[in-house]
Design a protein around this motif. Sequence first.
Motif, PDB file in Angstrom:
ATOM      1  N   LEU A  81       0.842  -1.191   0.000  1.00 42.80           N
ATOM      2  CA  LEU A  81       0.000   0.000   0.000  1.00 42.80           C
ATOM      3  C   LEU A  81       0.878   1.241   0.000  1.00 42.80           C
ATOM      4  O   LEU A  81       1.840   1.324   0.773  1.00 42.80           O
ATOM      5  CB  LEU A  81      -0.896   0.023   1.244  1.00 42.80           C
ATOM      6  CG  LEU A  81      -1.895  -1.119   1.378  1.00 42.80           C
ATOM      7  CD1 LEU A  81      -2.592  -1.047   2.733  1.00 42.80           C
ATOM      8  CD2 LEU A  81      -2.914  -1.066   0.258  1.00 42.80           C
ATOM      9  N   GLY A  82       0.550   2.192  -0.864  1.00 39.55           N
ATOM     10  CA  GLY A  82       1.257   3.463  -0.894  1.00 39.55           C
ATOM     11  C   GLY A  82       0.610   4.437   0.075  1.00 39.55           C
ATOM     12  O   GLY A  82      -0.587   4.368   0.348  1.00 39.55           O
ATOM     13  N   ALA A  83       1.416   5.352   0.599  1.00 39.68           N
ATOM     14  CA  ALA A  83       0.923   6.321   1.574  1.00 39.68           C
ATOM     15  C   ALA A  83       1.871   7.512   1.625  1.00 39.68           C
ATOM     16  O   ALA A  83       3.029   7.407   1.217  1.00 39.68           O
ATOM     17  CB  ALA A  83       0.841   5.673   2.953  1.00 39.68           C
ATOM     18  N   PRO A  84       1.409   8.630   2.159  1.00 38.62           N
ATOM     19  CA  PRO A  84       2.323   9.752   2.343  1.00 38.62           C
ATOM     20  C   PRO A  84       3.472   9.408   3.295  1.00 38.62           C
ATOM     21  O   PRO A  84       4.568   9.926   3.169  1.00 38.62           O
ATOM     22  CB  PRO A  84       1.447  10.847   2.951  1.00 38.62           C
ATOM     23  CG  PRO A  84       0.050  10.478   2.602  1.00 38.62           C
ATOM     24  CD  PRO A  84       0.034   8.981   2.513  1.00 38.62           C
ATOM     25  N   SER A  85       3.229   8.506   4.254  1.00 40.81           N
ATOM     26  CA  SER A  85       4.254   8.047   5.193  1.00 40.81           C
ATOM     27  C   SER A  85       4.133   6.542   5.357  1.00 40.81           C
ATOM     28  O   SER A  85       3.157   6.051   5.931  1.00 40.81           O
ATOM     29  CB  SER A  85       4.090   8.728   6.559  1.00 40.81           C
ATOM     30  OG  SER A  85       4.909   8.098   7.530  1.00 40.81           O
ATOM     31  N   ALA A  86       5.123   5.813   4.855  1.00 41.80           N
ATOM     32  CA  ALA A  86       5.113   4.353   4.988  1.00 41.80           C
ATOM     33  C   ALA A  86       5.053   3.956   6.452  1.00 41.80           C
ATOM     34  O   ALA A  86       4.290   3.061   6.828  1.00 41.80           O
ATOM     35  CB  ALA A  86       6.358   3.762   4.327  1.00 41.80           C
ATOM     36  N   ARG A  87       5.844   4.610   7.282  1.00 37.05           N
ATOM     37  CA  ARG A  87       5.883   4.247   8.705  1.00 37.05           C
ATOM     38  C   ARG A  87       4.540   4.465   9.387  1.00 37.05           C
ATOM     39  O   ARG A  87       4.079   3.620  10.146  1.00 37.05           O
ATOM     40  CB  ARG A  87       6.961   5.031   9.437  1.00 37.05           C
ATOM     41  CG  ARG A  87       8.305   4.419   9.337  1.00 37.05           C
ATOM     42  CD  ARG A  87       9.278   5.022  10.296  1.00 37.05           C
ATOM     43  NE  ARG A  87      10.480   4.220  10.328  1.00 37.05           N
ATOM     44  CZ  ARG A  87      11.693   4.720  10.422  1.00 37.05           C
ATOM     45  NH1 ARG A  87      11.865   6.021  10.501  1.00 37.05           N
ATOM     46  NH2 ARG A  87      12.731   3.905  10.449  1.00 37.05           N
ATOM     47  N   GLU A  88       3.905   5.596   9.138  1.00 34.68           N
ATOM     48  CA  GLU A  88       2.625   5.869   9.789  1.00 34.68           C
ATOM     49  C   GLU A  88       1.604   4.788   9.453  1.00 34.68           C
ATOM     50  O   GLU A  88       0.910   4.273  10.331  1.00 34.68           O
ATOM     51  CB  GLU A  88       2.092   7.238   9.394  1.00 34.68           C
ATOM     52  CG  GLU A  88       0.754   7.562  10.029  1.00 34.68           C
ATOM     53  CD  GLU A  88       0.180   8.891   9.565  1.00 34.68           C
ATOM     54  OE1 GLU A  88      -1.056   9.032   9.607  1.00 34.68           O
ATOM     55  OE2 GLU A  88       0.952   9.783   9.162  1.00 34.68           O
ATOM     56  N   LEU A  89       1.516   4.428   8.190  1.00 35.59           N
ATOM     57  CA  LEU A  89       0.540   3.428   7.789  1.00 35.59           C
ATOM     58  C   LEU A  89       0.931   2.039   8.294  1.00 35.59           C
ATOM     59  O   LEU A  89       0.078   1.275   8.746  1.00 35.59           O
ATOM     60  CB  LEU A  89       0.355   3.420   6.271  1.00 35.59           C
ATOM     61  CG  LEU A  89      -0.885   2.694   5.775  1.00 35.59           C
ATOM     62  CD1 LEU A  89      -2.167   3.275   6.389  1.00 35.59           C
ATOM     63  CD2 LEU A  89      -0.963   2.737   4.265  1.00 35.59           C
ATOM     64  N   ALA A  90       2.210   1.706   8.256  1.00 37.25           N
ATOM     65  CA  ALA A  90       2.667   0.405   8.767  1.00 37.25           C
ATOM     66  C   ALA A  90       2.369   0.279  10.253  1.00 37.25           C
ATOM     67  O   ALA A  90       1.898  -0.774  10.707  1.00 37.25           O
ATOM     68  CB  ALA A  90       4.160   0.236   8.517  1.00 37.25           C
ATOM     69  N   TYR A  91       2.612   1.322  11.013  1.00 33.26           N
ATOM     70  CA  TYR A  91       2.355   1.260  12.459  1.00 33.26           C
ATOM     71  C   TYR A  91       0.855   1.129  12.732  1.00 33.26           C
ATOM     72  O   TYR A  91       0.450   0.450  13.666  1.00 33.26           O
ATOM     73  CB  TYR A  91       2.918   2.479  13.162  1.00 33.26           C
ATOM     74  CG  TYR A  91       4.433   2.583  13.165  1.00 33.26           C
ATOM     75  CD1 TYR A  91       5.254   1.676  12.498  1.00 33.26           C
ATOM     76  CD2 TYR A  91       5.054   3.623  13.818  1.00 33.26           C
ATOM     77  CE1 TYR A  91       6.628   1.794  12.500  1.00 33.26           C
ATOM     78  CE2 TYR A  91       6.433   3.749  13.836  1.00 33.26           C
ATOM     79  CZ  TYR A  91       7.216   2.837  13.179  1.00 33.26           C
ATOM     80  OH  TYR A  91       8.589   2.957  13.188  1.00 33.26           O
ATOM     81  N   PHE A  92       0.017   1.778  11.910  1.00 36.53           N
ATOM     82  CA  PHE A  92      -1.428   1.640  12.050  1.00 36.53           C
ATOM     83  C   PHE A  92      -1.831   0.173  11.880  1.00 36.53           C
ATOM     84  O   PHE A  92      -2.526  -0.398  12.722  1.00 36.53           O
ATOM     85  CB  PHE A  92      -2.158   2.516  11.025  1.00 36.53           C
ATOM     86  CG  PHE A  92      -3.631   2.210  10.911  1.00 36.53           C
ATOM     87  CD1 PHE A  92      -4.525   2.706  11.842  1.00 36.53           C
ATOM     88  CD2 PHE A  92      -4.112   1.407   9.879  1.00 36.53           C
ATOM     89  CE1 PHE A  92      -5.891   2.405  11.748  1.00 36.53           C
ATOM     90  CE2 PHE A  92      -5.466   1.110   9.781  1.00 36.53           C
ATOM     91  CZ  PHE A  92      -6.352   1.609  10.728  1.00 36.53           C
ATOM     92  N   TYR A  93      -1.398  -0.455  10.779  1.00 37.68           N
ATOM     93  CA  TYR A  93      -1.777  -1.841  10.533  1.00 37.68           C
ATOM     94  C   TYR A  93      -1.104  -2.798  11.512  1.00 37.68           C
ATOM     95  O   TYR A  93      -1.686  -3.822  11.883  1.00 37.68           O
ATOM     96  CB  TYR A  93      -1.512  -2.239   9.077  1.00 37.68           C
ATOM     97  CG  TYR A  93      -2.623  -1.777   8.158  1.00 37.68           C
ATOM     98  CD1 TYR A  93      -3.848  -2.433   8.135  1.00 37.68           C
ATOM     99  CD2 TYR A  93      -2.459  -0.667   7.341  1.00 37.68           C
ATOM    100  CE1 TYR A  93      -4.881  -2.006   7.315  1.00 37.68           C
ATOM    101  CE2 TYR A  93      -3.493  -0.225   6.514  1.00 37.68           C
ATOM    102  CZ  TYR A  93      -4.697  -0.900   6.513  1.00 37.68           C
ATOM    103  OH  TYR A  93      -5.726  -0.471   5.703  1.00 37.68           O
ATOM    104  N   ARG A  94       0.103  -2.508  11.946  1.00 36.48           N
ATOM    105  CA  ARG A  94       0.755  -3.334  12.977  1.00 36.48           C
ATOM    106  C   ARG A  94      -0.121  -3.377  14.228  1.00 36.48           C
ATOM    107  O   ARG A  94      -0.396  -4.442  14.785  1.00 36.48           O
ATOM    108  CB  ARG A  94       2.124  -2.743  13.319  1.00 36.48           C
ATOM    109  CG  ARG A  94       2.816  -3.434  14.498  1.00 36.48           C
ATOM    110  CD  ARG A  94       3.882  -2.590  15.128  1.00 36.48           C
ATOM    111  NE  ARG A  94       3.303  -1.381  15.705  1.00 36.48           N
ATOM    112  CZ  ARG A  94       4.020  -0.343  16.114  1.00 36.48           C
ATOM    113  NH1 ARG A  94       5.338  -0.342  15.992  1.00 36.48           N
ATOM    114  NH2 ARG A  94       3.431   0.714  16.640  1.00 36.48           N
ATOM    115  N   ASP A  95      -0.577  -2.197  14.644  1.00 36.28           N
ATOM    116  CA  ASP A  95      -1.399  -2.130  15.848  1.00 36.28           C
ATOM    117  C   ASP A  95      -2.795  -2.712  15.617  1.00 36.28           C
ATOM    118  O   ASP A  95      -3.351  -3.356  16.500  1.00 36.28           O
ATOM    119  CB  ASP A  95      -1.506  -0.684  16.333  1.00 36.28           C
ATOM    120  CG  ASP A  95      -0.168  -0.121  16.783  1.00 36.28           C
ATOM    121  OD1 ASP A  95       0.774  -0.916  17.015  1.00 36.28           O
ATOM    122  OD2 ASP A  95      -0.058   1.114  16.894  1.00 36.28           O
ATOM    123  N   LEU A  96      -3.358  -2.512  14.437  1.00 33.80           N
ATOM    124  CA  LEU A  96      -4.685  -3.036  14.124  1.00 33.80           C
ATOM    125  C   LEU A  96      -4.686  -4.566  14.087  1.00 33.80           C
ATOM    126  O   LEU A  96      -5.583  -5.206  14.639  1.00 33.80           O
ATOM    127  CB  LEU A  96      -5.169  -2.488  12.775  1.00 33.80           C
ATOM    128  CG  LEU A  96      -6.559  -2.920  12.326  1.00 33.80           C
ATOM    129  CD1 LEU A  96      -7.631  -2.230  13.168  1.00 33.80           C
ATOM    130  CD2 LEU A  96      -6.769  -2.595  10.851  1.00 33.80           C
TER     131      LEU A  96
END
Length: 126
Positions: free
Chosen positions: A16-31
């Motif tokens: 998935l592309g995003a403005p911030s790879a880390r922000e989105l990765a941390y969201f899905y990690r926590d989800l």
Amino acid sequence: MAIRGRERRGWLGVVLGAPSARELAYFYRDLLGWELATDEPDWCTIGMPDTPVNLGFQTETNHVRPVWPAGPGDPQMQLHLDLQVTDLEGAAQDAAALGATMAEFQPQEDVRVLLDPAGHPFCLYR
């Protein structure tokens, strides 16, 4: 037919592309409760436990949020994730607490469509 050179236990992922790879990765990690496998500023991955299946996240400086449901001329989603849950309302509240937003249009009673922080739709279902 298999792709030549592809090992049976190689890496398989959706990115998935995003403005911030880390922000989105941390969201899905926590989800999802999955561990980070790669954590770099512009490329992160999380892996489904005990499988070679991964979610990848890459920074895209020109990321445009998809519109869901999309109308003519709107940026289209390229894919969405379906996540099975046992407590639909509780899971939707948990996702919102992590930064997801509930989509205005909900097509089914037993599904909740949410948008992740980068705007990608994902579905929670029983």
